[in-house]
Design a protein around this motif. Structure first.
Motif, PDB file in Angstrom:
ATOM      1  N   ALA A  49       0.815  -1.216   0.000  1.00  0.00           N
ATOM      2  CA  ALA A  49       0.000   0.000   0.000  1.00  0.00           C
ATOM      3  C   ALA A  49       0.845   1.262   0.000  1.00  0.00           C
ATOM      4  CB  ALA A  49      -0.939  -0.007   1.202  1.00  0.00           C
ATOM      5  N   SER A  50       1.890   1.294   0.814  1.00  0.00           N
ATOM      6  CA  SER A  50       2.699   2.510   0.885  1.00  0.00           C
ATOM      7  C   SER A  50       3.427   2.778  -0.413  1.00  0.00           C
ATOM      8  CB  SER A  50       3.703   2.406   2.040  1.00  0.00           C
ATOM      9  OG  SER A  50       4.566   1.305   1.850  1.00  0.00           O
ATOM     10  N   GLY A  51       3.874   1.722  -1.077  1.00  0.00           N
ATOM     11  CA  GLY A  51       4.560   1.901  -2.353  1.00  0.00           C
ATOM     12  C   GLY A  51       3.642   2.434  -3.416  1.00  0.00           C
ATOM     13  N   ILE A  52       2.392   1.948  -3.431  1.00  0.00           N
ATOM     14  CA  ILE A  52       1.411   2.429  -4.395  1.00  0.00           C
ATOM     15  C   ILE A  52       1.107   3.896  -4.139  1.00  0.00           C
ATOM     16  CG2 ILE A  52      -0.980   2.206  -5.152  1.00  0.00           C
ATOM     17  CD1 ILE A  52      -0.745  -0.771  -4.625  1.00  0.00           C
ATOM     18  N   ALA A  53       0.912   4.239  -2.854  1.00  0.00           N
ATOM     19  CA  ALA A  53       0.595   5.626  -2.532  1.00  0.00           C
ATOM     20  C   ALA A  53       1.711   6.555  -2.969  1.00  0.00           C
ATOM     21  CB  ALA A  53       0.348   5.765  -1.027  1.00  0.00           C
ATOM     22  N   GLN A  54       2.945   6.125  -2.818  1.00  0.00           N
ATOM     23  CA  GLN A  54       4.065   6.967  -3.223  1.00  0.00           C
ATOM     24  C   GLN A  54       4.052   7.176  -4.727  1.00  0.00           C
ATOM     25  OE1 GLN A  54       7.899   5.445  -2.119  1.00  0.00           O
ATOM     26  NE2 GLN A  54       9.011   7.194  -2.932  1.00  0.00           N
ATOM     27  N   TYR A 141       0.704  -2.977  -9.635  1.00  0.00           N
ATOM     28  CA  TYR A 141       0.370  -2.425  -8.329  1.00  0.00           C
ATOM     29  C   TYR A 141       0.165  -3.500  -7.264  1.00  0.00           C
ATOM     30  CZ  TYR A 141      -0.009   1.902 -10.867  1.00  0.00           C
ATOM     31  OH  TYR A 141       0.283   3.006 -11.644  1.00  0.00           O
ATOM     32  N   VAL A 142       0.521  -4.742  -7.624  1.00  0.00           N
ATOM     33  CA  VAL A 142       0.513  -5.889  -6.709  1.00  0.00           C
ATOM     34  C   VAL A 142      -0.849  -6.043  -6.021  1.00  0.00           C
ATOM     35  CG1 VAL A 142       1.939  -7.172  -5.061  1.00  0.00           C
ATOM     36  CG2 VAL A 142       2.921  -5.218  -6.251  1.00  0.00           C
ATOM     37  N   TRP A 143      -1.872  -6.201  -6.845  1.00  0.00           N
ATOM     38  CA  TRP A 143      -3.230  -6.426  -6.342  1.00  0.00           C
ATOM     39  C   TRP A 143      -3.438  -7.924  -6.162  1.00  0.00           C
ATOM     40  CZ3 TRP A 143      -6.302  -3.077 -10.398  1.00  0.00           C
ATOM     41  CH2 TRP A 143      -6.011  -1.716 -10.188  1.00  0.00           C
TER      42      TRP A 143
END
Length: 304
Positions: A49-54, A141-143
């Protein structure tokens, strides 16, 4: 009075193209192209999640989605992005239209030579075809809830996606002539065969794909396969074009899918369009434009 449904939606796209660019969903004409196990799944998805948000905060990385909100495959992609809180700019591109803002116009064909929607642009990556788009987004996005990496689960999803195009997708033949009366004659010859294919597809969905588990392909969580299938069945159900009550597993699955996050926002266009089996004095072009506007506004309000 506008008699062509495509042109009516195109006029809507042009109208929204004049709105400020800071709106969460941009409805401009296409820009110049660039070169062409449930617990473990939840944990794996949460870990990124944090990587996607970045990535979402990077100014040039915002995803662009091309299409119209009444398109079943477009909605599958949009709903996935809303569920996973991936911000996107919605670019109105009307399927089949040859003028500016249409999928058959030179501007869009330069971006996507297939001339189909949905299409996405993610940085320098351009992808067409809904199943390919969802697979790309799932990996990028690694869903891992929507697109698990475990081989047997992914194989079942791919199996369904390959089957979907010539089977569940045939339900679109019940919707197309209603919203495109100018093309009804094209459907007339093939309609009986398409209706037979659609009936068989729903039967197999009920008796095979949803035979053992809550979701398609022996999955305990909804995947991209469910998103693709749901858009076809939701369209004919919400527009009252097909009675799905004789299919108990499909009916239960539809309720489970409708309980997923951002369902109502992703399907506001369909809700606004309403029944296509009852008499309605409003001209179809006007109904399509109003439904598209409602759908776009709902997706804009749901952006992260």
């Amino acid at each position: 009075r506008e008699s062509n449904p495509l042109r009516a939606v195109a006029r809507l796209a042009a109208l929204f193209g004049s709105f400020p660019r800071h709106l969460p969903v941009a409805l401009n004409a296409a820009e110049p192209p660039l070169s062409a196990s449930s617990t473990s799944r939840r944990e794996e998805a949460s870990s990124t999640a944090s990587g996607i948000a970045q990535r979402e905060r990077e100014p040039m990385s915002r995803l662009q989605l091309f299409g119209v909100p009444l398109s079943q495959p477009v909605r599958a992609v949009a709903w996935a992005c809303l569920q996973k809180r991936l911000a996107f700019d919605f670019k109105m591109v009307v399927p089949g239209l040859k003028t500016k803002g249409g999928s058959a116009h030179a501007d869009f064909l330069a971006l996507n030579p297939l001339g189909t929607v949905p299409a996405i642009r993610d940085g320098e990556m351009v992808v067409g075809e809904s199943s390919a788009i969802l697979g790309y987004l799932g990996d990028t996005y690694v869903w891992r809830d929507l697109y698990p990496s475990e081989p047997s689960s992914r194989t079942r999803i791919h199996e369904y996606c390959a089957w979907h195009q010539a089977n569940t997708r045939s339900l679109a033949a019940l919707f197309g002539p209603k919203v495109r009366p100018d093309m009804a004659h094209i459907y007339e010859e093939k309609l009986p065969q398409l209706q037979q294919t659609a009936a068989r597809a729903v039967t197999l969905l009920d008796e095979h794909w949803l035979e053992a588990d809550a979701f398609i392909g022996n999955q305990s969580l909804a995947s991209i396969a469910d998103l693709l299938a749901y858009e076809e069945l939701a369209t004919v159900a919400m527009c009252e074009l097909l009675d799905l009550s004789p299919f108990p597993k499909v009916s239960g699955w539809l309720k489970r899918m409708a309980a997923l996050p951002y369902h109502d926002e992703a399907h506001a266009a369909l809700s606004h369009l309403g029944s296509l089996s009852k008499e309605n004095d409003t001209p179809m072009p006007k109904r399509l434009a109003a439904a598209s506007k409602a759908g776009l506004a709902a997706m804009a309000a749901a952006q992260p």
